[in-house]
Design a protein around this motif. Sequence first.
Motif: not given
Length: 136
Positions: A49-53, A56-62
């Motif tokens: 929900x935090x990385x809505x659009x 999420x997996x790539x954002x968390x990795x970054x």
Amino acid sequence: MRLLKCCCCISLQFGTMIIGCIFGIKDFSLGCLGIYFVTRKELPVWVITFFDKMNARQCVFCFAIVFYLMSFSDLLLISGAMAKNPAYMGPWLIVNFIVLICTIATALLSAIAIIRIVLIVYAMLVVNSYYDELTA
């Protein structure tokens, strides 16, 4: 503004090393947590929900990679304080100034960000005071 001591009784050098250790443990732990979330089969709902659009997996990795880089700057801070070499302390000041600006930008979204802002500002004040002491 320049401090003479960290927390009224600790030398600036020791305070800088403590700040480096605390920030290093925090950044390394958050990096490990991010890698743990990436390697899991499913991400927690609050992460999705935090990385809505976004993916999420790539954002968390970054973010995990960024936290590992920040923990490297924390190691530089500790080694710079131990060796009394201000050149190693400069990257930490730059990185945490950027973190401070980003935290100020998100302070409107979270009340806990204000506490983080105060802690980062004090830590930067201690490290900058020791940096000034070494370069003067």
